[in-house]
Design an enzyme around this catalytic site. Structure first.
Site, PDB file in Angstrom:
ATOM      1  N   SER A 625      28.260 -83.560 -60.522  1.00  0.00           N
ATOM      2  CA  SER A 625      29.008 -82.431 -59.981  1.00  0.00           C
ATOM      3  C   SER A 625      28.348 -81.941 -58.687  1.00  0.00           C
ATOM      4  O   SER A 625      28.171 -82.725 -57.755  1.00  0.00           O
ATOM      5  CB  SER A 625      29.115 -81.331 -61.040  1.00  0.00           C
ATOM      6  OG  SER A 625      30.076 -80.375 -60.677  1.00  0.00           O
ATOM      7  N   ASP A 766      39.599 -85.479 -64.468  1.00  0.00           N
ATOM      8  CA  ASP A 766      38.387 -84.819 -63.972  1.00  0.00           C
ATOM      9  C   ASP A 766      38.780 -83.739 -62.974  1.00  0.00           C
ATOM     10  O   ASP A 766      39.672 -83.951 -62.138  1.00  0.00           O
ATOM     11  CB  ASP A 766      37.508 -85.884 -63.297  1.00  0.00           C
ATOM     12  CG  ASP A 766      36.137 -85.376 -62.896  1.00  0.00           C
ATOM     13  OD1 ASP A 766      35.878 -84.163 -63.029  1.00  0.00           O
ATOM     14  OD2 ASP A 766      35.326 -86.202 -62.453  1.00  0.00           O
ATOM     15  N   HIS A 793      35.380 -83.834 -66.948  1.00  0.00           N
ATOM     16  CA  HIS A 793      34.325 -83.629 -65.955  1.00  0.00           C
ATOM     17  C   HIS A 793      32.922 -83.837 -66.524  1.00  0.00           C
ATOM     18  O   HIS A 793      31.954 -83.910 -65.764  1.00  0.00           O
ATOM     19  CB  HIS A 793      34.436 -82.205 -65.386  1.00  0.00           C
ATOM     20  CG  HIS A 793      33.534 -81.950 -64.211  1.00  0.00           C
ATOM     21  ND1 HIS A 793      33.608 -82.662 -63.035  1.00  0.00           N
ATOM     22  CD2 HIS A 793      32.516 -81.049 -64.042  1.00  0.00           C
ATOM     23  CE1 HIS A 793      32.699 -82.224 -62.184  1.00  0.00           C
ATOM     24  NE2 HIS A 793      32.013 -81.242 -62.769  1.00  0.00           N
TER      25      HIS A 793
END
Length: 802
Positions: A625, A766, A793
């Site tokens: 991320s 995602d 995610h």
């Protein structure tokens, strides 16, 4: 043990394995020190936990077995202190003695408590029989074979003195020794150094040991002891490595035989980096912060140019207290430096020396100092000495010790006693309204070993003294006291508002030891500048068996640590995880302005940590991320030649593309839903129930699809709610519109600089949409893009086996 001198400058001197005078047939200082320690420790009784190395020998000097030891104890007269007992000094002396003669370095702990009276008798006498000797050593905790080893180890140094044992060694009857009533010593073996000659010469029947071949057969104690098992143990000790190893083990046990319940410290080891004498001072009318960086380094290691060593510190007060604005104070380059090769035999045994870098900075009293550390510029890397990330604190600034004003004003000699008069000054910070300013004077030193329990412990009040030259912000108080010792230390106290503040363990310079009241009077006062400050970084390292040469470095906050167990346990990869600044157990800076929080800050943090861990030239990098964006940002720099492989999991190449992707996903819920969410974000009503319910629906679809979110993931979000400083300043307060410092950040033009094999991950569901991820796969030369099919995610939770 390692530094050499006490904090008042007095140093424990050892003359080594040479004779302790120029006269013929003299023993060595080392031998007498080891003998004193053994005789003190011989009072140990393993059956009831009494006696041992507790300085009871100071009360046993009238015993025949301890003849001559009173002369030895004078060597330590100036060394005991508030924190180092006389018993500790005997232990240190034994360690010094063995090391200085080329023997092993004996591990040692501190914390011994001095006895208040004599212990039992226990020293083996030369005319003792074998049953008595065995019983004496068994009582001390040593078996018969260990008894043989202990005697051989102890008698590798020194010999028998005619003064102490005239029936074994005939005293001199003429010449300079007789005229001066000096002792004659006959050595145990042919060398003064630590070796196993006492063993090999005994076995070869060439020994000169008077306790084996002396004229009086009743005092052949060594001969009787060595032969207890028909020389079997002695034959084992004929191997010099075995002898050395066994002596180290047994001496360590001897030195740690102490009365039961004595709280000994952990083993004392030399610290590679250490601050010295840190404190606020008054030098030539200026308030200064002075300290020294002491480095312990190998003799063969080149000296660091003092201009490359910098002192950094944070303010205690004001707008930048604790460096909260992101800057620290910096004094570039040591203005004075020195080195010392011979501080103690232990350093010589370790083939190390000390290098000292002295600093003195002017201090604004309204800002003061809270904590400090050092940085050393190594050219291609930076070494940071910051107490393992905890920094070196200046514990208080309410009371200071302007040592340049503290002097010995006189002395008086009566018979054999010298009394010193000392003038003591303390500075009390303005704004403190003291009810009492006073000092406690402790002096554990002595001139006569038989008076060693006569410890000075007095308290005197100080009174305000306006005749002394002070500095703005401090008022001076003074007083006088008299002492017969040579090493008083002072604890300064202020009672104010029901609270006592103490400045502990300050030393007056020892009489006749120093001509300068404060050595920092000779250290130039530098000119501070400012430097970026990134605070403390918390990290966890796992280093199981290595299948890869390079550690995997994960740019992730540690609450997710359990999700990477498979890398450690299945892949057998050493892993380092760290909390980025502003997160987890690293430093938090809630008051730092928005401009402080930039990608370059976190990139510098990552670089410093890699260097700190010594893996900057050999590592892999994993980021998820925002961590993946940072990993790519960091990897775009051409200077990161130590990077071998890169994994970018669920990460964007551009913040604008990330925002576009989030809005594509938001629109998938329908126009009405999307409009409601955007309206709340534009109007700032993101705490409304309607918005939070909508955000939950989005999160369970595109962030984590598991019915029960893992505990670690919940902790991560919970920690963000507790301190959202970083997220708010960098991303903003809205999910679907980035308006923090990351707004406009893009890596796309620089991705071609990444030349290492790179794995790019995301999924169809995602929150990091393909539109945001695609440039990573297209512009990184060796990128491989893998689409996960059963996760959103956080694939480390949803499909960890993949």
């Amino acid at each position: 043990m390692y530094e050499g001198p006490r904090n008042n400058g007095r140093e424990l001197q050892i003359l080594g394995c040479s004779p302790n005078s120029d006269l013929p047939n003299q023993t060595t200082v080392s031998a007498t020190w080891l003998r004193a320690a053994f005789h003190d420790a011989s009072t140990f009784n393993i059956t009831d936990g009494t006696g041992g190395l507790d300085a009871s020998i100071y009360y046993e000097l009238d015993r025949g077995e301890n003849a001559g030891i009173d002369d030895v104890l004078h060597h330590f007269a100036g060394m005991p202190s508030k924190y180092v007992s006389k018993a500790d000094m005997l232990a240190i002396a034994a360690v010094f003695a063995v090391a200085d003669c080329g023997g092993p370095i004996i591990p040692l702990s501190g914390g011994r408590i001095d006895a208040k009276g004599p212990g039992r008798t226990g020293v083996p006498e030369p005319d003792g029989d074998i049953p008595t000797h065995i019983d004496q050593f068994l009582t001390q905790g040593f078996s018969p074979p260990e008894m043989i080893e202990m005697v051989a180890c102890g008698h590798t140094l020194g010999g028998v003195s005619s003064k102490n044992f005239p029936t074994i060694v005939t005293p001199p009857v003429d010449g300079i020794l007789a005229a001066g009533n000096f002792s004659l010593s006959e050595s145990f073996d042919s060398t003064p150094t630590f070796d196993n000659k006492v063993v090999t010469e005994y076995l070869s029947r060439t020994t000169r040991n008077m306790l084996v071949v002396g004229p009086n057969t009743t005092t052949w104690s060594d001969r009787r002891i060595f032969g207890v098992d028909n020389d079997a143990t002695m034959k084992t000790l004929a191997d010099p490595e075995v002898f050395r190893a066994r002596c180290a083990i047994l001496f360590e046990r001897m030195l740690h035989n102490v009365p039961s319940g004595t709280p000994l410290t952990p083993r004392i080891d030399v610290l590679p980096e250490k601050p010295q004498h840190a404190g606020l001072r008054i030098i030539n009318g200026t308030l200064t912060f002075a300290t020294t960086l002491r480095l312990a380094r190998s003799w063969t290691e080149p000296f660091t140019d003092p201009s490359r060593v910098s002192l950094l510190w944070c303010d205690r007060y004001g707008p930048n207290a604790d460096c909260r604005s992101g800057t620290a104070n910096k004094l570039q380059g040591a203005k004075k430096w020195s080195h010392n090769f011979l501080r103690s035999p232990l350093m010589a045994g370790l083939a190390k020396n000390f290098r000292y870098y002295h600093f003195q900075a002017p201090i604004d009293v309204t800002l003061s100092v809270s904590r400090f550390w050092w940085e050393v510029d190594n050219g291609n890397s930076t070494s940071v000495y910051n107490n393992g990330g905890e920094w070196y604190p200046l514990l208080q600034d309410q009371i200071i010790f302007p040592s340049v004003l503290n002097v010995i004003t006189g002395f008086n000699i009566t018979n054999t006693t010298t009394t010193f008069t000392n003038f003591v000054v303390a500075g009390v910070r303005d704004g403190v309204t003291p009810d009492r300013v006073y000092v406690t004077i402790l002096d554990h030193t002595y001139t006569d070993p038989r008076l060693a329990d006569d410890i000075v412990n007095i308290t005197i009040d100080l009174v305000q003294n306006s005749t002394l030259s002070s500095v703005s912000g401090y008022t001076l108080y003074s007083g006088s006291f008299s002492s017969q010792g040579v090493g008083p230390t002072i604890d300064f106290h202020i009672d104010a508002g029901g609270k006592t503040t103490t400045l502990d363990y300050q030393a007056l310079r020892a009489p006749f030891m120093e001509t300068i009241a404060d050595p920092y009077a000779e250290v130039p006062i530098g000119t501070p500048t400012s430097a970026p400050y990134t605070g403390k970084v918390h990290y966890l390292a796992f280093s199981n068996a290595l299948f890869l040469l390079a550690p995997a470095f994960l740019a992730e906050p540690h609450p997710k640590i359990k999700t990477y167990d498979y890398l450690r346990d299945r892949g057998r990869i050493p892993i380092v995880l760290y909390d980025q600044i502003g997160n987890g157990r690293s430093s938090h800076y809630r008051d730092c302005p928005e401009k402080f929080w930039t990608p370059s800050l976190f990139s510098d943090e990552l670089k410093n940590l890699l260097r700190r861990l010594g893996i900057y030239d050999n590592y892999d990098l994993f980021g998820h991320s925002w961590g993946g964006f940072l990993a790519a940002y960091f990897s775009c720099s051409r200077e990161n030649t130590g990077l071998h492989r890169l994994i970018l999991s669920n990460s964007p190449a551009s913040m604008k593309l990330m925002e576009d992707g989030l809005n594509i996903l938001l629109d998938s819920f329908g126009a009405e839903f999307a409009a409601t969410i955007r309206k709340h974000e534009e109007e700032g009503t993101t705490s409304s129930t309607e918005y939070l319910e909508g955000l939950t629906q989005f999160a369970t679809t595109y962030i984590c699809s598991l019915w029960d979110w893992p505990e670690e993931l919940q902790k991560s979000f919970g920690a963000n709610e507790e301190d959202s400083t970083v997220v708010i300043h960098m991303m903003g307060r809205r999910l679907f519109t980035i308006d923090g410092t990351l707004r406009g950040e893009t890596l796309t033009p620089y991705l071609r600089n990444i030349t290492v094999p790179t794995l790019v991950l995301n999924s169809d569901k995602d929150e990091m949409h393909d539109v945001a991820v695609r440039p990573l796969a297209e512009h990184i030369k060796q990128a491989k893009w893998v689409k996960l099919t059963n996760s959103t995610h956080v694939p480390m939770y949803e499909e960890p086996d993949r």
